[in-house]
Design a protein around this motif. Structure first.
Motif, mmCIF file in Angstrom:
data_model
loop_
_atom_site.group_PDB
_atom_site.id
_atom_site.type_symbol
_atom_site.label_atom_id
_atom_site.label_comp_id
_atom_site.label_asym_id
_atom_site.label_seq_id
_atom_site.Cartn_x
_atom_site.Cartn_y
_atom_site.Cartn_z
ATOM 1 N N CYS A 127 0.830 -1.208 0.000
ATOM 2 C CA CYS A 127 0.000 0.000 0.000
ATOM 3 C C CYS A 127 0.863 1.256 0.000
ATOM 4 O O CYS A 127 0.530 2.245 -0.668
ATOM 5 N N LEU A 128 1.958 1.223 0.733
ATOM 6 C CA LEU A 128 2.867 2.370 0.760
ATOM 7 C C LEU A 128 3.499 2.630 -0.599
ATOM 8 O O LEU A 128 3.947 3.737 -0.880
ATOM 9 N N GLY A 129 3.510 1.613 -1.446
ATOM 10 C CA GLY A 129 4.092 1.749 -2.779
ATOM 11 C C GLY A 129 3.173 2.417 -3.787
ATOM 12 O O GLY A 129 3.573 2.661 -4.917
ATOM 13 N N GLY A 130 1.936 2.713 -3.400
ATOM 14 C CA GLY A 130 1.009 3.400 -4.289
ATOM 15 C C GLY A 130 -0.093 2.502 -4.805
ATOM 16 O O GLY A 130 -0.057 1.281 -4.646
ATOM 17 N N GLY A 131 -1.097 3.135 -5.383
ATOM 18 C CA GLY A 131 -2.236 2.409 -5.912
ATOM 19 C C GLY A 131 -3.384 2.277 -4.925
ATOM 20 O O GLY A 131 -4.384 1.633 -5.227
ATOM 21 N N PHE A 132 -3.254 2.879 -3.761
ATOM 22 C CA PHE A 132 -4.285 2.772 -2.727
ATOM 23 C C PHE A 132 -4.772 4.147 -2.280
ATOM 24 O O PHE A 132 -5.231 4.320 -1.159
ATOM 25 N N GLY A 133 -4.648 5.122 -3.156
ATOM 26 C CA GLY A 133 -5.192 6.451 -2.902
ATOM 27 C C GLY A 133 -4.217 7.450 -2.326
ATOM 28 O O GLY A 133 -4.317 8.631 -2.580
ATOM 29 N N VAL A 134 -3.280 6.970 -1.529
ATOM 30 C CA VAL A 134 -2.318 7.851 -0.869
ATOM 31 C C VAL A 134 -0.937 7.226 -1.018
ATOM 32 O O VAL A 134 -0.779 6.021 -0.848
ATOM 33 N N THR A 135 0.022 8.059 -1.325
ATOM 34 C CA THR A 135 1.394 7.568 -1.436
ATOM 35 C C THR A 135 2.324 8.559 -0.734
ATOM 36 O O THR A 135 2.037 9.745 -0.688
ATOM 37 N N PRO A 136 3.409 8.061 -0.142
ATOM 38 C CA PRO A 136 4.352 8.977 0.494
ATOM 39 C C PRO A 136 4.914 9.959 -0.522
ATOM 40 O O PRO A 136 4.923 9.660 -1.718
ATOM 41 N N PRO A 137 5.369 11.094 -0.071
ATOM 42 C CA PRO A 137 5.530 11.498 1.331
ATOM 43 C C PRO A 137 4.226 12.050 1.912
ATOM 44 O O PRO A 137 3.445 12.686 1.219
ATOM 45 N N PHE A 138 4.021 11.736 3.182
ATOM 46 C CA PHE A 138 2.956 12.325 3.975
ATOM 47 C C PHE A 138 3.349 12.224 5.435
ATOM 48 O O PHE A 138 4.363 11.596 5.766
ATOM 49 N N VAL A 139 2.567 12.844 6.297
ATOM 50 C CA VAL A 139 2.853 12.839 7.741
ATOM 51 C C VAL A 139 1.804 11.985 8.430
ATOM 52 O O VAL A 139 0.609 12.107 8.150
ATOM 53 N N LEU A 140 2.254 11.119 9.316
ATOM 54 C CA LEU A 140 1.351 10.303 10.118
ATOM 55 C C LEU A 140 1.628 10.590 11.586
ATOM 56 O O LEU A 140 2.738 10.344 12.064
ATOM 57 N N ASN A 141 0.646 11.136 12.281
ATOM 58 C CA ASN A 141 0.733 11.371 13.723
ATOM 59 C C ASN A 141 0.036 10.221 14.429
ATOM 60 O O ASN A 141 -1.182 10.075 14.342
ATOM 61 N N TRP A 142 0.826 9.409 15.098
ATOM 62 C CA TRP A 142 0.294 8.223 15.768
ATOM 63 C C TRP A 142 0.153 8.543 17.247
ATOM 64 O O TRP A 142 1.130 8.631 17.975
ATOM 65 N N HIS A 143 -1.085 8.728 17.682
ATOM 66 C CA HIS A 143 -1.385 9.059 19.076
ATOM 67 C C HIS A 143 -1.547 7.778 19.894
ATOM 68 O O HIS A 143 -2.002 6.760 19.390
#
Length: 174
Positions: A127-143
């Motif tokens: 999924c991180l490789g693309g094809g699932f709507g969102v691809t890096p770079p992005f920011v993820l805040n894990w609370h």
């Protein structure tokens, strides 16, 4: 409810209780998760895909939820455009008490309620490789990452975080 592959499908007209009916026969090449009816029931009740709809489920039911949303969800961005990058996503980590819950929470954070973004580490990498709507770079805040560390163990959480960072995701843990 999902998309399942079939083979050797035949449609026949038959008589049933004095009336014409259709009989569908063939072979399913892949089967719904044994607990998929839990997710389907949720959607049928119109409770469906709200935030944290997966939380009350058992770990096995969460696996079924992931399988169902993987097969049900539209791929790519919601408007049919190419993957987007950038953006800031918030993972609510308070309910991450098993691996399936981790992927439910991440999918929901990135793709919205009922969103899919992997169900195993390998699928997550895909999924991180693309094809699932969102691809890096992005920011993820894990609370509330402490909850996941307590239930999944430091090594697994560290592997998820390092996988994201290696793919170009800026991960902030709190």
């Amino acid at each position: 409810m999902g998309s399942y592959s079939a083979s050797d499908v035949r449609i026949e007209e038959v008589e049933h209780e004095g009336e014409a009916a259709l009989r569908l026969s063939g072979y399913l090449l892949d089967h719904p998760h044994p607990r998929a009816s839990v997710a389907w029931g949720r959607w049928r009740e119109s409770v469906g895909l709200g935030l944290n709809a997966w939380v009350p489920f058992s770990p096995e039911e969460r696996e079924a939820w992931l399988d169902s949303v993987r097969l049900h969800h539209d791929w790519g961005s919601p408007d049919g455009e190419a993957d987007s990058s950038g953006g800031v996503y918030q993972v609510d980590g308070r309910n991450i008490t098993d691996r399936a819950g981790l992927y439910c929470a991440i999918g929901e954070a990135i793709r919205g309620p009922g969103g899919y973004f992997g169900s195993t580490l390998d699928a997550f990498r895909d999924c991180l490789g693309g094809g699932f709507g969102v691809t890096p770079p992005f920011v993820l805040n894990w609370h509330s990452v402490k909850t996941a560390r307590g239930h999944l163990g430091e090594p697994y959480v560290d592997e998820i975080v390092s996988t994201m960072r290696a793919a170009g995701v800026s991960v902030n843990l709190s």
